[in-house]
Each structure stands twice: as structure tokens, then as C-alpha cells.
Motif scaffolding. Structure first.
Motif, short mmCIF file in Angstrom:
data_model
loop_
_atom_site.label_atom_id
_atom_site.label_comp_id
_atom_site.label_asym_id
_atom_site.label_seq_id
_atom_site.Cartn_x
_atom_site.Cartn_y
_atom_site.Cartn_z
N SER A 98 0.76 -1.40 0.01
CA SER A 98 0.06 -0.01 0.01
C SER A 98 1.01 1.24 -0.04
O SER A 98 0.68 2.26 -0.61
N LEU A 99 1.85 1.36 0.88
CA LEU A 99 2.71 2.60 0.76
C LEU A 99 3.30 2.71 -0.36
O LEU A 99 3.56 3.89 -0.75
N LEU A 100 3.97 1.66 -1.16
CA LEU A 100 4.49 1.79 -2.48
C LEU A 100 3.35 2.44 -3.49
O LEU A 100 3.85 3.42 -4.22
N THR A 116 -4.88 -4.64 -3.81
CA THR A 116 -4.46 -3.52 -3.18
C THR A 116 -4.92 -2.30 -3.55
O THR A 116 -5.44 -1.48 -2.74
N LEU A 117 -5.14 -2.20 -4.82
CA LEU A 117 -5.58 -1.10 -5.30
C LEU A 117 -7.35 -0.79 -4.90
O LEU A 117 -7.83 0.07 -4.46
N LYS A 118 -8.00 -2.00 -4.74
CA LYS A 118 -9.20 -2.17 -4.33
C LYS A 118 -9.52 -1.69 -3.02
O LYS A 118 -10.44 -0.86 -2.51
N ARG A 119 -8.55 -2.20 -2.14
CA ARG A 119 -8.63 -1.74 -0.70
C ARG A 119 -8.33 -0.38 -0.63
O ARG A 119 -8.92 0.48 0.26
N GLN A 155 -2.25 -9.88 -9.54
CA GLN A 155 -3.43 -10.06 -8.60
C GLN A 155 -3.27 -9.21 -7.22
O GLN A 155 -4.23 -8.52 -6.75
N MET A 156 -2.19 -9.27 -6.66
CA MET A 156 -1.81 -8.30 -5.64
C MET A 156 -1.97 -7.02 -5.78
O MET A 156 -2.73 -6.24 -5.04
N ARG A 202 -10.53 5.62 -8.61
CA ARG A 202 -10.44 4.74 -9.94
C ARG A 202 -11.47 5.39 -10.89
O ARG A 202 -12.70 5.39 -10.82
N THR A 203 -10.88 5.75 -12.19
CA THR A 203 -11.75 6.36 -13.19
C THR A 203 -11.67 5.66 -14.39
O THR A 203 -10.63 5.31 -14.80
#
Length: 123
Positions: free
Chosen positions: A26-28, A58-61, A53-54, A70-71
Motif C-alpha cells: 500500500s505505501l509503495l 491492494t488497489l481495491k482496498r 493479482q496483488m 479509480r476512473t
């Protein structure tokens, strides 16, 4: 006295936030999005060693928690872009302070680990 955070399902805001952004990626991702908007494949290349997949999970979270938006553009092929929200932008200052602190103290932490000798704790 009732906990003011009880309605959100988590009694401790610090643990709640750190549990979500303290994972490996997430931080990255947030730091990568600090200066520009990315499409999925470009962000995947920017991060490097994250699986598709990860990255998706992570983007969804991060989107769910309000750090990123997210556009989706109605084009063929569909174009999707990710960017920081105002909440995500506000997180950059403490994030950068944490990164600076880690850079400054990493050598001392590594030395302490080596000196204290418990290799079971270092992974």
C-alpha cells in the motif's frame, strides 16, 4: 461511555489505519501515485515486483478506504486510471516523514537486530 468509533466496527483508529496501509504494497502504491496518475499496467511496471493479482487487491482496498480513486473511461479498449484522492494526498506528509525516519534509522535498526542475535525475528 460509548466509543466514538464503535459505529465504524473498529474501536481503535490507529490499529485500523495501520492494519490497512501497513501491508507490503500500500505505501509503495501511494508513494507512486503521489506525483502522477497511472493506468494499471504502468503502475504495475512502476512498482516492479508486485503480482497483478496483488496489485488489483491492494488497489481495491485503497479505493475502498478512500485513499485513491479509480476512473473508467468509456473507450475501446477501456481505459482505467488511478490517482490519489484528497484523503490520499493528506496522507503523503506523514508517509514521507515515516520514510525519512526509516531511511535515517534503518542502519541502527539493522545493527540492533544483528547485535541482539535473534534470527527468528528477522524472517
Amino acid at each position: 461511555m460509548a466509543n466514538k468509533y464503535a459505529e465504524f466496527g473498529h474501536p481503535c483508529p490507529i490499529r485500523d489505519v495501520l492494519d490497512r496501509i501497513g501491508d507490503q504494497w500500500s505505501l509503495l502504491i501511494l508513494e507512486s501515485l503521489a506525483n502522477e496518475t497511472y493506468r494499471f499496467n504502468a503502475l504495475h511496471r512502476e512498482i516492479g515486483d508486485i503480482s497483478r493479482q496483488m496489485l488489483t487487491v491492494t488497489l481495491k482496498r485503497l479505493e475502498f478506504d478512500g485513499y485513491i480513486s479509480r476512473t473508467v473511461f468509456a473507450e475501446v479498449p477501456t481505459r482505467v486510471e488511478y490517482r490519489l484522492t484528497a484523503l490520499g494526498e493528506s496522507f503523503l506528509q506523514p508517509l514521507r516523514q515515516l520514510v525519512e525516519w526509516a531511511d535515517t534509522h534503518h542502519e541502527a535498526i539493522c545493527f540492533a537486530r544483528k547485535t541482539n542475535g535473534d534470527s527468528s525475528l528477522t524472517g
